[in-house]
Scaffold this motif. Structure first.
Motif, mmCIF file in Angstrom:
data_model
loop_
_atom_site.group_PDB
_atom_site.id
_atom_site.type_symbol
_atom_site.label_atom_id
_atom_site.label_comp_id
_atom_site.label_asym_id
_atom_site.label_seq_id
_atom_site.Cartn_x
_atom_site.Cartn_y
_atom_site.Cartn_z
ATOM 1 N N GLU A 164 0.197 5.259 -3.711
ATOM 2 C CA GLU A 164 -0.616 5.412 -5.149
ATOM 3 C C GLU A 164 0.166 6.914 -5.642
ATOM 4 O O GLU A 164 0.452 6.982 -6.887
ATOM 5 C CB GLU A 164 -1.849 5.976 -4.694
ATOM 6 C CG GLU A 164 -2.794 5.994 -5.867
ATOM 7 C CD GLU A 164 -2.972 4.637 -6.601
ATOM 8 O OE1 GLU A 164 -3.205 4.519 -7.584
ATOM 9 O OE2 GLU A 164 -3.211 3.474 -5.898
ATOM 10 N N THR A 165 0.347 7.999 -5.040
ATOM 11 C CA THR A 165 0.510 8.987 -5.816
ATOM 12 C C THR A 165 1.728 9.842 -4.671
ATOM 13 O O THR A 165 1.001 10.809 -4.010
ATOM 14 C CB THR A 165 -0.460 10.095 -6.084
ATOM 15 O OG1 THR A 165 -1.675 9.359 -6.228
ATOM 16 C CG2 THR A 165 -0.228 11.030 -7.349
ATOM 17 N N LEU A 185 18.040 0.970 1.221
ATOM 18 C CA LEU A 185 18.245 0.447 -0.163
ATOM 19 C C LEU A 185 17.206 1.099 -1.114
ATOM 20 O O LEU A 185 17.528 1.690 -2.131
ATOM 21 C CB LEU A 185 18.600 -0.826 -0.364
ATOM 22 C CG LEU A 185 19.856 -1.269 0.625
ATOM 23 C CD1 LEU A 185 19.946 -2.895 0.397
ATOM 24 C CD2 LEU A 185 21.036 -0.741 0.154
ATOM 25 N N MET A 195 6.852 -0.302 -6.333
ATOM 26 C CA MET A 195 8.036 -0.544 -6.815
ATOM 27 C C MET A 195 8.889 0.501 -7.346
ATOM 28 O O MET A 195 10.134 0.546 -7.935
ATOM 29 C CB MET A 195 8.300 -1.755 -7.865
ATOM 30 C CG MET A 195 7.671 -2.853 -7.563
ATOM 31 S SD MET A 195 7.776 -4.207 -8.531
ATOM 32 C CE MET A 195 6.356 -4.100 -9.725
ATOM 33 N N LEU A 229 17.107 1.962 -4.907
ATOM 34 C CA LEU A 229 17.525 1.111 -5.832
ATOM 35 C C LEU A 229 16.306 0.236 -6.156
ATOM 36 O O LEU A 229 15.601 0.355 -5.445
ATOM 37 C CB LEU A 229 18.580 0.190 -4.848
ATOM 38 C CG LEU A 229 19.658 0.821 -4.472
ATOM 39 C CD1 LEU A 229 20.537 -0.120 -3.820
ATOM 40 C CD2 LEU A 229 20.743 1.305 -5.542
ATOM 41 N N ASP A 230 16.711 -0.695 -7.282
ATOM 42 C CA ASP A 230 15.659 -1.348 -7.778
ATOM 43 C C ASP A 230 15.145 -2.332 -6.700
ATOM 44 O O ASP A 230 15.690 -3.232 -5.966
ATOM 45 C CB ASP A 230 16.074 -2.130 -8.990
ATOM 46 C CG ASP A 230 14.960 -2.993 -9.593
ATOM 47 O OD1 ASP A 230 15.119 -2.819 -10.901
ATOM 48 O OD2 ASP A 230 14.165 -3.663 -9.123
ATOM 49 N N LEU A 279 -2.615 -2.478 -9.086
ATOM 50 C CA LEU A 279 -1.661 -2.428 -8.012
ATOM 51 C C LEU A 279 -1.451 -0.952 -7.688
ATOM 52 O O LEU A 279 -1.891 -0.216 -8.494
ATOM 53 C CB LEU A 279 -0.442 -2.923 -8.498
ATOM 54 C CG LEU A 279 -0.215 -4.420 -8.926
ATOM 55 C CD1 LEU A 279 1.118 -4.868 -9.514
ATOM 56 C CD2 LEU A 279 -0.482 -5.297 -7.707
ATOM 57 N N LYS A 282 0.734 -1.184 -0.158
ATOM 58 C CA LYS A 282 0.099 0.049 0.106
ATOM 59 C C LYS A 282 0.778 1.175 0.093
ATOM 60 O O LYS A 282 0.489 2.285 -0.540
ATOM 61 C CB LYS A 282 -0.901 0.125 1.299
ATOM 62 C CG LYS A 282 -2.422 -0.287 1.037
ATOM 63 C CD LYS A 282 -2.980 0.435 -0.305
ATOM 64 C CE LYS A 282 -4.364 0.242 -0.460
ATOM 65 N NZ LYS A 282 -4.788 0.653 -1.737
ATOM 66 N N LEU A 330 7.505 -3.013 -2.760
ATOM 67 C CA LEU A 330 7.151 -4.635 -2.906
ATOM 68 C C LEU A 330 8.344 -5.104 -2.367
ATOM 69 O O LEU A 330 9.422 -5.012 -3.144
ATOM 70 C CB LEU A 330 7.228 -4.957 -4.497
ATOM 71 C CG LEU A 330 6.743 -6.468 -4.675
ATOM 72 C CD1 LEU A 330 5.428 -6.816 -4.428
ATOM 73 C CD2 LEU A 330 6.900 -6.644 -6.148
ATOM 74 N N LEU A 347 10.434 -8.503 -2.177
ATOM 75 C CA LEU A 347 10.798 -9.874 -2.386
ATOM 76 C C LEU A 347 11.704 -10.387 -1.664
ATOM 77 O O LEU A 347 11.860 -11.738 -1.285
ATOM 78 C CB LEU A 347 11.339 -10.121 -3.819
ATOM 79 C CG LEU A 347 10.343 -10.021 -4.997
ATOM 80 C CD1 LEU A 347 11.030 -10.101 -6.209
ATOM 81 C CD2 LEU A 347 9.179 -10.753 -4.841
ATOM 82 N N ILE A 399 12.925 -5.107 -6.913
ATOM 83 C CA ILE A 399 13.098 -6.295 -7.191
ATOM 84 C C ILE A 399 14.250 -7.123 -7.059
ATOM 85 O O ILE A 399 14.636 -8.098 -6.264
ATOM 86 C CB ILE A 399 12.631 -6.655 -8.721
ATOM 87 C CG1 ILE A 399 11.223 -6.028 -8.761
ATOM 88 C CG2 ILE A 399 12.703 -8.116 -9.039
ATOM 89 C CD1 ILE A 399 10.720 -5.934 -10.232
ATOM 90 N N ILE A 400 15.448 -6.211 -7.548
ATOM 91 C CA ILE A 400 16.961 -7.131 -7.355
ATOM 92 C C ILE A 400 17.189 -6.987 -5.922
ATOM 93 O O ILE A 400 17.709 -7.905 -5.666
ATOM 94 C CB ILE A 400 17.688 -5.960 -8.088
ATOM 95 C CG1 ILE A 400 17.437 -5.940 -9.685
ATOM 96 C CG2 ILE A 400 19.215 -6.421 -8.123
ATOM 97 C CD1 ILE A 400 17.482 -7.099 -10.497
ATOM 98 N N THR A 401 16.925 -5.691 -5.268
ATOM 99 C CA THR A 401 17.407 -5.832 -3.741
ATOM 100 C C THR A 401 16.674 -6.933 -2.901
ATOM 101 O O THR A 401 17.556 -7.287 -2.216
ATOM 102 C CB THR A 401 16.965 -4.434 -3.173
ATOM 103 O OG1 THR A 401 17.370 -3.224 -4.418
ATOM 104 C CG2 THR A 401 17.697 -4.046 -1.919
#
Lengths: 346, 535, 309
Positions: free
Chosen positions: C178-179, C83, C301, C89-90, C296, C33, C37, C39, C92-94
């Motif tokens: 959201e914004t 991070l 992200m 930083l990205d 989403l 929220k 994200l 991972l 997903i990668i992190t």
């Protein structure tokens, strides 16, 4: 094909170098805390991969990583996060394990191997169809669906090999053993043709992504879907192609595992190459040469990790720690590099 | 128009606007400099704001107005210079700090959360109590709105509101915090004239209450109607100002000449209209018959629209932003599906059906489309200029053969476009994202025109460009028309439309209300149609 | 076997089985929220599971074990926030890097210290029966004869729902994901909110992991989480970030897992793997039907850069 300053060009390599140094430093610190002499440990780690046996073992280990990486180079360039490599690998592997005895019964060696390779490739690709369709036509984020298909494949293959696909003639759950003569031909001390296929795949993908119309268009889709739509590039078709190709390469790696190394599909088998391949492709910035180097380096480390475990009693998970640290340090370095450059410019 | 100027006379303004010089300034900005990579957006700008006055910032796109305002609202931090609010030197680190000092801002691109209700948006960030009191907030919002004569249902989710309504929410949000200083960044660009009237009434009411207002626009007549003081920016510098005394003592004509001189002075006058003689032929190139286009939510963005486009003509389409113009162009280009009706091309070769045939087919049939979203949709910023120039023809020889790219041919092609369109770039291998806005537009023009289109569609072709590039674009469009291309032109700049077009159509809420000949299309008629008032 | 008893056992076991994922999913719902994200949740659960187990083993205090799990999760969340929010930083990668690191670190330490003797925590009575209420048929044993952490989780659900939808803090979270530009312009501290949700999500993942090793199993094995962290992420999305819906999804998931175990115990001839793969099929099918029209959070992200919109 564009002009960049030399600092821009060197940036990923320098980031990579520092990431490797930093992760080894942290790893040394961890070993030191546990009362293990880090220098001695690293000596063991690096010695394992030297010598003929070390090199052949490293080359065997890197083969599936190369194949999976070739696929990831395509799909990540298309801006799609296929994290389902492990599942696609397993599905390819089990199909090959089941089909091999049947096909071997009817066809001579080489055509049989070709067809089995194809089966692995197509099996892996088929396993990605659902997440690919969901992503491309329904806009459903593929990160979670592909990870879900990973676990689904782990349980599915494990169930299949214990149930319907089981070789009833032996006690452990597995598919029938493929006789040695019907496996992938070897070139040098256990290293088989799979390695050549892997290297060719990575270099071929590298070249075609930059120099073929289709590869270049996939690159465009990955950089801006809006621009691709605007300029008439078929986004859905190319995304689908990239997604399925990457899954196919993972399935091919599965075929390689069964036909080249293990000779069968075993219950509860999950080598989990996916994240390693993912990390190395990302750190290689999708560049073929660097992918091959890193695949070798990671396999080299894995071998060393096993040697460390034997000689020093440090669990092989040590190498996983290094991998995770490397990936994190790599992104941090990229950030630092960019900001140092920006500050200098202004 | 003459009477409107009178509004600027102090006696009509109510209290609070005496001579500003003997009042304490609300805001003093001194020597503000802000650099972005490659540009100096603000270069030593001074700005004063007094209570109860409307201070307009006037300048072309890219002159540095929005940057200056974003510095005052805490979005950007200046590289040099000082800001004082009520004689206290301040250093805003975030919009939060600016809000604390009583500075309320209505941003050009709204700062609303689409999936929250109006009330939630208004109280967002106030953090007055831990527990959300939406009921109480709604009551207080209602009271604020009553005071300023606004109406809007505080329960509605913002994403379902029209742009004009969203603007109102923005204003309520700002008024709710009782600002002493109000910053308005191009607030009228999405409004219909009656909404503009409403906004101006409100701004005047605030002025009467002693609020200092900074008003950004590039529309001269709005400035003259509202302002007590005008500052003119050009290329990041403050190049002139009009004081309240001058505003009070000079005529509309004099001031506007003065301002135009300051804004555009030194720029070569456009060559005379005489060199361009439209040669509209009778040949119909493009026919739209009753087309309806649905947006992603399934709502009709374009309704039952028919039109005919002739070779050699420029058909301008006017309309408030979001009336369906973009969807219309996208459907013709093959990017958006048409739900009903059909699009047909040509007479000469027999008619070709274009309806829902996709982008590649439309391209092949000679449709070219220059998008308004140049950076997001037009180019790929981290590919080279050369690659961007061939993006629509990569499958064709000599750019590729046997599905392999031929880089030399691609560079040669790019070089020829760079030469022909005078694109300022040292080498075709430079990343397109590093180009200036004007050069990106030239690159897009070059790319689209290189296909020798029979139909050329442009959306906001000169928005945000400097005058020289804008004139280049106009000249190019006229040349294309005189060579027989049919041009469909969309612009929010009414002057541009009236200057270039042979006919002017007006879209309102997805419908094409009327197509006027250029003789019948004056500002007033077109403006009324833009509001949906059929004549 | 009586039907009532079977249902009681199934419901109560499935509720307990769902707790690790539920905790992680509740944390992740806040995280997503707020526009993050993570991972790395999977790795953070492992961190919580191992550290909680180790501390409980050394000190003999399960309570300290849980606290350690929460702390390790929170610290991981803090690093992740640094991070992804500060360094931008990205995610997903992190996140993947985090998970790889944690898989390695927990596996390494476990094998190094406990690899030879595979210790387990002494089995003690883990449930705390609430007087009277636990005697109600079916509902009693299911809801009122459970581990303390289960009670805590059940209380957290309405609390988290209330915070998200009825407090200014919750409003800020919803706006920030959201914004972020609008939230920033309205004076909300975007980075602060994102740090808070990331640390919270880490702590919840750590607690969930600790419950896995301390509450459910009394032992740690490398890779113990088996992808629960990822399912938690999927659950948060499927539940559209509403704590109640996340709870229902997690319980259903736990039910299938308990069913796999239960059917084996009563010797129904079906491979456990077959049943264990059903939840994943369920998640994918549910995603097809539920998530098709679910957006989403717009800036999930994406790091927030002021002045860009």
């Amino acid at each position: 094909m564009n002009e960049m300053g030399w600092t821009e060009r060197l940036r990923p390599y320098i980031s990579l170098m520092f990431a490797i140094i930093a992760s080894f430093t942290v790893g040394a610190f961890l070993l030191w805390i546990l009362g293990i002499n880090p220098l001695r440990a690293y000596q063991v780690l690096f010695e394992a991969g030297l010598g003929k046996l070390g090199i052949t073992q490293t080359l065997i280990k890197m083969t599936p990583l190369l194949m999976i990486s070739a696929g990831l180079m395509i799909v990540l360039s298309a801006g799609i996060w296929n994290l389902g490599e492990d599942g696609q690998f397993l599905i390819g592997a089990i199909l090959v394990g089941v089909a091999a005895p049947i096909i071997n019964a009817y066809l001579p060696k080489i055509p049989a191997l070709l067809i089995l390779g194809m089966i692995g490739f197509l099996g892996g690709a088929a396993w990605a169809i659902i997440p690919a369709v969901l992503r491309i036509w329904y806009g459903l984020n593929e990160i979670i669906t592909t990870i879900m298909t990973d676990y689904l494949a782990i349980y599915l293959t494990s169930w299949l090999v214990k149930g319907p696909f089981r070789d009833p003639s032996v006690i452990p759950p597995q598919t029938p053993v493929i006789p040695l003569v019907r496996r992938i031909p070897q070139i040098w001390g256990g290293v088989h043709i799979g390695l050549i296929i892997g290297v060719v795949a990575v270099l071929g993908v590298h070249f075609l992504m930059r120099n073929s119309t289709i590869g270049w268009k996939i690159l465009v889709v990955g950089k801006s879907i809006k621009t691709a739509v605007h300029t008439g590039i078929p986004v859905a078709r190319l995304s689908m192609m990239a997604f399925l190709l990457s899954a196919g390469f993972a399935g091919l790696a599965g075929a390689n595992g069964v036909l080249g190394v293990k000779g069968l599909f075993q219950g509860d088998w999950n080598p989990a190459y996916g994240f390693t391949a993912f990390a190395l492709v990302y750190m290689a910035r999708f560049k073929g040469g660097t992918v091959i180097f890193l695949a070798y380096f990671f396999s080299f480390l894995l071998l060393g990790g096993q040697m460390m475990s034997l000689r020093l009693g440090t669990p092989v998970f040590f190498v996983t720690i290094l991998e995770g640290l490397m990936l994190i340090f790599f992104v941090v370095n990229e950030y630092l590099f960019q900001h140092v450059l920006e500050r200098r410019r202004s | 128009m003459k009477t409107q100027l009178r509004i600027n006379q102090p006696d009509l303004k109510g209290e609070g606007t005496g001579s500003p010089s003997n009042q304490e300034a609300l805001v003093q900005m001194r020597g503000i400099t802000k650099r972005f990579p490659g540009v100096v957006a603000n270069d030593g700008i001074d700005l004063d704001l007094y209570p109860g006055e409307i201070h307009s910032l006037l300048g072309e796109n890219g002159a540095g107005k929005t940057t200056l305002l974003n510095i005052l609202s805490g979005i950007h931090q200046p590289d040099e210079g000082t800001i004082s609010v009520r004689n206290e030197v301040v250093h805003f680190k975030s919009p939060h700090d600016a809000l604390e000092h009583g500075i309320g801002t209505v941003y050009q691109h709204f700062a609303l959360v689409p999936n929250l209700s109006v009330a939630e948006n208004v109280i967002l960030g106030l953090n007055t109590a831990w527990i959300l009191d939406l009921k109480g907030a709604e009551r207080r919002i209602q009271r604020t709105m009553e005071k300023f004569g606004l109406t809007i249902d505080p329960h509605l989710q913002v994403q379902y509101l029209s742009l004009g309504q969203q603007q109102r929410v923005e204003i309520v949000k700002v008024l709710f915090r009782k600002p002493k200083i109000l910053l308005l960044d191009e607030p009228t660009s999405v409004l219909t004239p009656s909404e503009v009237g409403e906004l101006f009434r409100m701004v005047k009411q605030l002025r009467a209450e002693g609020v200092g207002v900074v008003f950004i626009t590039h529309k001269l007549h709005e400035v003259l109607e509202l302002s007590d003081r005008i500052t003119i920016l050009r290329n990041g510098q403050r190049i002139g100002a009009v004081t309240p005394e001058e505003l009070a003592n000079q005529t509309h004509e004099e001031i506007s000449n003065h301002i135009v001189q300051l804004m555009f002075g030194g720029v070569p006058e456009e060559e005379t209209e005489g060199t361009y003689a439209p040669r509209v032929s009778e040949e119909i190139v493009l026919t739209l018959e009753g087309i309806t286009i649905l947006d992603s939510q399934g709502v009709a963005a374009v309704r039952n629209l028919s039109l005919e486009l002739r070779a050699g003509e420029i058909l301008g389409i006017a309309g408030v932003g979001g009336s369906g113009q973009k969807e219309l162009l996208e459907a013709i280009a093959g990017q958006l599906p048409v739900a009903q009706g059909n699009i047909r091309l040509g007479e000469r070769l027999g008619e070709i059906d274009l309806t829902n045939k996709g982008v590649p087919f439309a391209m092949k049939m000679g449709i070219a489309y220059i998008t308004d979203d140049r950076i997001g949709e037009g180019i790929i910023t981290d590919l080279s200029v050369a690659e961007n120039s061939v993006i629509r023809r990569i499958d064709k020889r000599p750019m590729s053969r046997w599905m392999l790219l031929r880089w030399q041919a691609i560079f040669d092609f790019a070089n020829s476009l760079i030469g022909a369109f005078d694109i300022k770039v040292p080498s075709p291998q430079i990343l397109a994202g590093t180009l200036s806005g004007g050069n990106i537009q030239k690159l897009l023009l070059a790319r689209e025109l290189s296909a020798d289109p029979t139909v050329l569609m442009c959306n906001q072709p000169t928005h945000g460009l400097d005058v020289k590039t804008a004139q280049f674009v106009w000249k190019t469009l006229r040349e294309q028309a005189s060579m027989g291309a049919a041009i469909l032109l969309i612009s929010s700049d009414l002057d541009e439309l009236l200057k270039l077009s042979n006919r002017v159509g007006v879209m309102y809420n997805g419908e094409l209300l009327e197509v006027l000949s250029i003789e019948a299309a004056d500002r007033e008629t077109v403006g009324r149609l833009m509001l949906g008032e059929r004549s | 076997m009586e039907v009532e008893a079977f249902i009681t056992v199934l419901l109560s076991a499935s509720l307990r089985a769902s707790i690790p994922m539920l905790l992680a999913a509740l944390g992740e719902a806040y995280n997503e929220k707020g526009g993050i994200l993570n991972l790395g949740i999977e790795g953070m659960m492992l961190g919580g599971a191992f550290s909680g187990f180790a501390v409980a083993l050394i000190t003999g205090s399960v309570f300290l074990g849980f606290m350690t799990g929460v702390a390790v999760g929170a610290i991981s969340g803090l690093i992740f926030a640094y991070l992804s929010v500060t360094l931008k930083l990205d995610q997903i990668i992190t996140g993947i890097g985090f998970t790889i690191l944690m898989v390695g670190l927990t596996g390494f330490l476990y094998r190094y210290f406990y690899g030879r003797n595979f210790p387990t925590l002494g089995v003690s009575k883990k449930t705390l029966a609430i007087p009277f209420l636990s005697k109600i048929p079916v509902i009693g044993p299911v809801l009122f004869d459970q581990h303390v952490v289960v009670y805590l989780t059940l209380l957290l659900i309405p609390l988290l729902h209330w915070i998200l939808f009825h407090t200014t803090f919750g409003l800020n979270i919803r706006a920030v994901g959201e914004t972020p530009g609008a939230a920033d312009a309205a004076g909300v501290n975007v980075a602060q909110i994102r740090y808070l949700v990331a640390v919270f999500a880490g702590a919840m993942a750590g607690l969930g992991g600790a419950f896995l090793s301390l509450g459910n199993l009394s032992l740690f094995v490398p890779g113990e989480t088996q992808g629960i962290g990822y399912i938690a992420i999927a659950m948060a999305m499927l539940g559209k970030w509403s704590p109640y819906r996340v709870f229902i999804g997690a319980w259903l998931f736990g039910m299938v897992e308990s069913l796999a175990v239960g059917l084996q115990i009563i010797a129904v001839p079906v491979q456990p793997e077959f049943i264990l793969m059903l939840p994943y099929v369920g998640v994918i099918v549910a995603m097809v039907f539920l998530a098709r029209n679910a957006r989403l959070p717009a800036k999930l992200m994406l790091p927030y850069e002021r002045g860009e919109r």
